[in-house]
Design a protein around this motif. Structure first.
Motif, PDB file in Angstrom:
ATOM      1  N   SER A 250      -2.807  -4.834   2.906  1.00 50.76           N
ATOM      2  CA  SER A 250      -4.145  -5.286   3.308  1.00 50.76           C
ATOM      3  C   SER A 250      -5.190  -4.211   3.048  1.00 50.76           C
ATOM      4  CB  SER A 250      -4.143  -5.692   4.780  1.00 50.76           C
ATOM      5  OG  SER A 250      -3.311  -6.824   4.983  1.00 50.76           O
ATOM      6  N   SER A 251      -4.912  -2.981   3.457  1.00 45.59           N
ATOM      7  CA  SER A 251      -5.877  -1.901   3.250  1.00 45.59           C
ATOM      8  C   SER A 251      -6.089  -1.633   1.764  1.00 45.59           C
ATOM      9  CB  SER A 251      -5.411  -0.623   3.949  1.00 45.59           C
ATOM     10  OG  SER A 251      -5.455  -0.773   5.352  1.00 45.59           O
TER      11      SER A 251
ATOM     12  N   SER B 244     -11.985   1.943   9.061  1.00 49.96           N
ATOM     13  CA  SER B 244     -10.647   1.665   9.605  1.00 49.96           C
ATOM     14  C   SER B 244     -10.556   0.305  10.278  1.00 49.96           C
ATOM     15  CB  SER B 244     -10.240   2.762  10.596  1.00 49.96           C
ATOM     16  OG  SER B 244     -11.149   2.798  11.692  1.00 49.96           O
ATOM     17  N   ALA B 245     -11.414  -0.636   9.861  1.00 56.10           N
ATOM     18  CA  ALA B 245     -11.441  -1.954  10.500  1.00 56.10           C
ATOM     19  C   ALA B 245     -10.636  -3.006   9.741  1.00 56.10           C
ATOM     20  CB  ALA B 245     -12.879  -2.421  10.666  1.00 56.10           C
ATOM     21  N   VAL B 246      -9.826  -2.587   8.786  1.00 54.15           N
ATOM     22  CA  VAL B 246      -8.994  -3.558   8.069  1.00 54.15           C
ATOM     23  C   VAL B 246      -7.949  -4.131   9.013  1.00 54.15           C
ATOM     24  CG1 VAL B 246      -7.383  -3.894   6.154  1.00 54.15           C
ATOM     25  CG2 VAL B 246      -9.336  -2.375   5.865  1.00 54.15           C
ATOM     26  N   VAL B 247      -7.725  -5.430   8.923  1.00 62.60           N
ATOM     27  CA  VAL B 247      -6.690  -6.114   9.703  1.00 62.60           C
ATOM     28  C   VAL B 247      -5.739  -6.803   8.738  1.00 62.60           C
ATOM     29  CG1 VAL B 247      -8.153  -6.445  11.728  1.00 62.60           C
ATOM     30  CG2 VAL B 247      -8.153  -8.173   9.906  1.00 62.60           C
ATOM     31  N   ALA B 248      -4.583  -7.198   9.259  1.00 62.36           N
ATOM     32  CA  ALA B 248      -3.629  -7.920   8.427  1.00 62.36           C
ATOM     33  C   ALA B 248      -4.259  -9.210   7.913  1.00 62.36           C
ATOM     34  CB  ALA B 248      -2.368  -8.235   9.228  1.00 62.36           C
ATOM     35  N   ASP B 249      -3.912  -9.580   6.686  1.00 62.48           N
ATOM     36  CA  ASP B 249      -4.496 -10.773   6.063  1.00 62.48           C
ATOM     37  C   ASP B 249      -6.016 -10.728   6.174  1.00 62.48           C
ATOM     38  OD1 ASP B 249      -1.877 -11.885   5.576  1.00 62.48           O
ATOM     39  OD2 ASP B 249      -1.828 -12.416   7.700  1.00 62.48           O
ATOM     40  N   PRO B 250      -6.652  -9.721   5.600  1.00 64.16           N
ATOM     41  CA  PRO B 250      -8.078  -9.467   5.869  1.00 64.16           C
ATOM     42  C   PRO B 250      -8.977 -10.627   5.482  1.00 64.16           C
ATOM     43  CG  PRO B 250      -7.320  -8.207   3.970  1.00 64.16           C
ATOM     44  CD  PRO B 250      -6.100  -8.780   4.618  1.00 64.16           C
TER      45      PRO B 250
ATOM     46  N   HIS C  12       0.813 -16.607  11.712  1.00 65.32           N
ATOM     47  CA  HIS C  12       0.503 -15.177  11.798  1.00 65.32           C
ATOM     48  C   HIS C  12       1.761 -14.310  11.816  1.00 65.32           C
ATOM     49  CE1 HIS C  12      -3.587 -16.505  12.378  1.00 65.32           C
ATOM     50  NE2 HIS C  12      -3.212 -17.218  13.413  1.00 65.32           N
TER      51      HIS C  12
ATOM     52  N   ASP D 185      -6.691   1.183   8.268  1.00 64.61           N
ATOM     53  CA  ASP D 185      -6.688   0.314   9.449  1.00 64.61           C
ATOM     54  C   ASP D 185      -6.570   1.173  10.699  1.00 64.61           C
ATOM     55  OD1 ASP D 185      -3.672   0.257  10.524  1.00 64.61           O
ATOM     56  OD2 ASP D 185      -3.612   0.260   8.343  1.00 64.61           O
TER      57      ASP D 185
ATOM     58  N   VAL E  65     -14.401  -8.904   6.678  1.00 70.11           N
ATOM     59  CA  VAL E  65     -13.966  -7.505   6.743  1.00 70.11           C
ATOM     60  C   VAL E  65     -14.203  -6.819   5.403  1.00 70.11           C
ATOM     61  CG1 VAL E  65     -11.929  -6.016   6.934  1.00 70.11           C
ATOM     62  CG2 VAL E  65     -12.312  -7.823   8.611  1.00 70.11           C
TER      63      VAL E  65
END
Length: 385
Positions: free
Chosen positions: A101-102, A68-74, A276, A41, A78
């Motif tokens: 997430s990652s 590196s575009a992973v976000v929380a709760d993907p 969130h 991320d 994504v």
């Protein structure tokens, strides 16, 4: 003795600083690999902690690429972007660097990048049909245990999540390097650490698949986590405490991957999905209230765990179980994280929706030692306000 099955990753390496030699490790264990693909991320990429691991890959004549575009709760989009990037790179090994997430996205990239099976076909249990690319997981938080689980969670709607559970999601190798966790803020350390404690507690009391191996792992995980949580929060540079937290989270991950989590997670998911709130904090907010609800069916097991977390607790089984509940509340308070729903923006007007969403988590609710009705769920949320 009741029959049981137990599965986990085939290899775990635990040593501070180990990822500085990542290239040599990969070259030894996967000699054919030339194009590793790193899933992470943006926040972790900004720390600069990927520089030495990627340099070590280059020194072994490997050409890596980083997503590196992973976000929380993907969200699913994504995941699919990461799969496309891995295919373009012609990846021959997937490396997950990050929190849950990652690592969850890394699992799915490993499964989907070399396959034409659409993601829509693999939601649920045992739906993955293809073999996957080699997979190495490197946690950068001591919380989810995703490096040793066969589960990935994807956000599939505005507030809904779907799980993918399959043996192919177990990594080939998990690397526990506490040097990667030294920069974590105390609040993140606390929330992720309590998340790992929830994994251990719920695995130990799981209704259907509780077994001797998961029990042993859960007890050792809880010992490591409860003894080192405050130290890791207050003295963030203590590499020993950090490594103990990473190992504790890993052991808890192995435990709940085989004896699944239950209603704490079922009630935590809507808090995260709708408001969130980070997953670990969502679990922490619900934990003591769900434990108290479960007391009629789980007091003996909670009393046993109290002997680990609060060894000075004495008295009846119920009194020792209550001591465990109080200890979880005190830990959260001492670390400074939020301890009530209203502190994260939830009001009484939200409780009906939360209860409705929680009751959709049937897979998790079925593992709880005590049946949870919708009225029970609402009452537990009310107690947590």
């Amino acid at each position: 003795m009741t029959a049981f099955a137990f599965s986990t990753v085939p290899s775990i390496l635990s040593e501070p600083g180990l990822t500085h030699r990542l290239g040599a490790i990969i070259a030894e264990r996967f000699p054919q690999v030339r194009r590793p693909f790193i899933v992470s991320d943006a926040g972790f990429l900004r720390t600069g902690l990927l520089a030495l691991p990627t340099l070590s890959l280059e020194q072994e004549s490997m050409r890596s690429a980083i997503f590196s575009a992973v976000v929380a709760d993907p969200p699913e989009a994504v995941v699919l972007d990461a799969v496309d990037a891995a295919r373009r790179h012609e990846a021959d090994l997937i490396l997950g660097f990050g929190g849950g997430s990652s690592m969850d996205v890394a699992k799915l990239v490993a499964v989907l990048a070399g396959s034409r099976q659409p993601i829509g076909e693999i939601y649920g249990i045992g739906k993955v049909s293809a073999q996957r690319l080699p997979l190495v997981q490197v946690p950068t938080t001591a919380g989810t245990g995703s490096e040793v689980t066969n589960i990935a969670i994807v956000t599939t709607g505005a507030t809904t999540k779907s799980g993918i559970v399959a043996p192919q999601l177990y990594a080939d190798l998990a690397i526990l390097d506490a040097a990667l966790t030294l920069g974590l803020p105390p609040t993140v350390t606390a929330a992720t650490g309590i998340d790992a404690m929830v994994h251990a507690i719920e695995a130990y009391t799981s209704r259907h698949k509780k077994n001797p191996l998961s029990d042993a792992l859960a007890r050792e995980a809880l010992s490591l986590l409860s003894r080192n949580l405050l130290r890791a929060c207050e003295q963030g540079s203590d590499i020993g405490a950090r490594q103990a937290m990473l190992l504790g989270a890993c052991l808890a991950g192995q435990a709940f991957s085989n004896a699944p989590v239950a209603a704490v997670h079922a009630l935590a998911y809507p808090i995260g999905g709708i408001f969130h709130v980070p997953h670990g904090l969502s679990n922490s907010l619900v934990l003591p209230h769900m434990l108290r609800f479960n007391l009629p069916q789980a007091s003996r097991l909670y009393a046993e765990l109290a002997g680990i977390v609060v060894p000075h607790a004495s008295g009846s089984e119920e009194a020792r179980a209550e001591a465990l509940i109080v200890a979880t509340q005190q830990m959260a308070k001492m670390t400074g994280i939020e301890t009530s729903l209203h502190q994260v923006g939830i009001t009484e007007a939200d409780l009906e929706r939360l209860a409705d969403e929680a009751m959709l988590q049937t897979r998790l609710l079925g593992n709880n030692p005590r049946e949870v009705t919708r009225a029970d769920a609402r009452a537990i949320y009310a107690a947590a306000l």
